[in-house]
Design a protein around this motif. Structure first.
Motif, short mmCIF file in Angstrom:
data_model
loop_
_atom_site.label_atom_id
_atom_site.label_comp_id
_atom_site.label_asym_id
_atom_site.label_seq_id
_atom_site.Cartn_x
_atom_site.Cartn_y
_atom_site.Cartn_z
N ASP A 126 -10.71 4.95 1.83
CA ASP A 126 -11.41 4.31 0.71
C ASP A 126 -10.97 2.86 0.55
O ASP A 126 -11.80 1.95 0.33
N GLU A 127 -9.66 2.61 0.66
CA GLU A 127 -9.12 1.25 0.53
C GLU A 127 -9.70 0.32 1.59
O GLU A 127 -10.14 -0.79 1.28
N ALA B 173 -7.25 8.19 0.69
CA ALA B 173 -6.99 6.96 -0.08
C ALA B 173 -7.03 5.74 0.82
O ALA B 173 -7.58 4.69 0.44
N ARG B 174 -6.48 5.86 2.03
CA ARG B 174 -6.46 4.73 2.95
C ARG B 174 -7.87 4.40 3.43
O ARG B 174 -8.24 3.21 3.53
N ALA C 255 0.84 -1.19 0.00
CA ALA C 255 0.00 0.00 0.00
C ALA C 255 0.87 1.24 0.00
O ALA C 255 1.90 1.29 0.65
#
Length: 329
Positions: free
Chosen positions: A174-175, A171-172, A38
């Motif tokens: 959403d991931e 982003a994290r 990631a």
């Protein structure tokens, strides 16, 4: 996985602090570690003080730990075990046997009376308590979500405290919401009281993993859920833990849950680890307390594995072994 602390003959134990032979989980060497694939800050070991890189020994080690409650009642008389990287230890036992106390000693919510608890090779007494708690994911009973914060903000809690850039946080989040099967566009703006119990627990797991910890602590996380939701979340947690290479310490009083989520099962009684075994070893054990737990499984001893077990639910390969012939309640 190695352990000790007054266990009887037949238990898988370590009699002193010198490590026993190869741990179960050595075959996981080389698998992906938490956060390796990631982008963004917060990779395991990169921004925490002290040791913490993969391959530097057990992620958790208890060395002759004694803990007494206020008033003097001894809860843990002498507890020793190792939790290796990528392993999941399910602590199984009756209420009051010391399971949750053990968990709280790891993230320094409690401090040993004597002995040492080490996280990533460093005694918890030396860790800064706040840094340690941000380094270790924690999923508690009752979800523990902030009711006034959205799902997105709940998951972002630790990365925000750690000062991640906004784009990396988004982003994290959403991931992770995608990983726990809560599409961010649909669930990110909701509040905890707008979610089902299973959805709230998924958010709690995502929040615990947000800063890419190498270790997650889970205190009966699925206990308040209905049986079907519990079974689904156990399967999802197993898949998530393996894909991220996480170590986990999981507290439960449910033997089925322990067998499904643990690469090892630690049976506790009156503050002692009386049996430490793989799920297969636990099924084959002659320890009377293990036999008593196994007797509660409906089909145990009738020539087949308990009905809820299966390759997908088991999570350790092609499914559990059949119980030894002629055993059971």
């Amino acid at each position: 996985m190695a352990g000790a602390g007054g266990a009887p003959a037949g238990a898988t134990t370590r009699r002193d602090d010198a490590g026993a032979g190869g741990r179960a989980g050595e075959d996981a060497a080389g698998r992906g570690r938490a956060g390796q694939d990631a982008a963004g800050p917060g990779r395991a070991g990169e921004d925490a003080a002290g040791p913490g890189r993969a391959g530097e020994g057990p992620v958790v080690r208890f060395r002759q730990v004694r803990y007494s409650a206020p008033g003097g009642r001894v809860i843990l008389p002498r507890l020793s075990f190792d939790l290796g990287r990528g392993e999941a230890l399910a602590l199984l036992g009756e209420s009051g046997c010391g399971k949750t106390t053990t968990l709280r000693l790891v993230n320094r919510l409690l401090v040993p009376e004597s002995g040492e608890v080490l996280v990533e090779g460093r005694p918890t007494a030396v860790w800064d308590a706040i840094a340690l708690r941000r380094r270790v994911g924690y999923v508690m009973q009752g979800f523990g979500l902030f009711p006034h914060r959205s799902v997105r903000d709940n998951v972002a809690t630790v990365p925000s405290l750690e000062g991640w850039p906004r784009a990396a946080i988004d982003a994290r989040v959403d991931e992770l919401l995608a990983l726990v099967k809560l599409p961010p566009g649909e669930f990110g703006a909701r509040f905890p009281d707008e979610l089902s119990g299973g959805q709230r627990q998924r958010v709690a797991v995502a929040r615990a993993l947000a800063a890419r910890p190498p270790l997650v602590l889970l205190d009966e996380p699925f206990g308040a859920l209905d049986p079907l939701t519990r079974a689904a979340l156990r399967r999802e947690f197993n898949a998530l833990r393996r894909s991220l290479g996480l170590s986990a310490l999981f507290v439960t009083h449910d033997v089925l849950e322990a067998l499904e989520v643990g690469t090892h099962v630690g049976l506790m009684h009156e503050g002692e680890l009386v049996l430490l075994a793989t799920p297969e070893g636990f099924l084959a054990s002659d320890h009377p307390r293990a036999r008593a737990y196994l007797a509660t499984l409906p089909s145990f001893g009738r020539g087949a594995a308990p009905a809820p077990f299966g390759a997908e639910a088991w999570g350790h390969g092609a499914g559990p072994p059949a119980p030894p012939e002629g055993r059971g309640g």
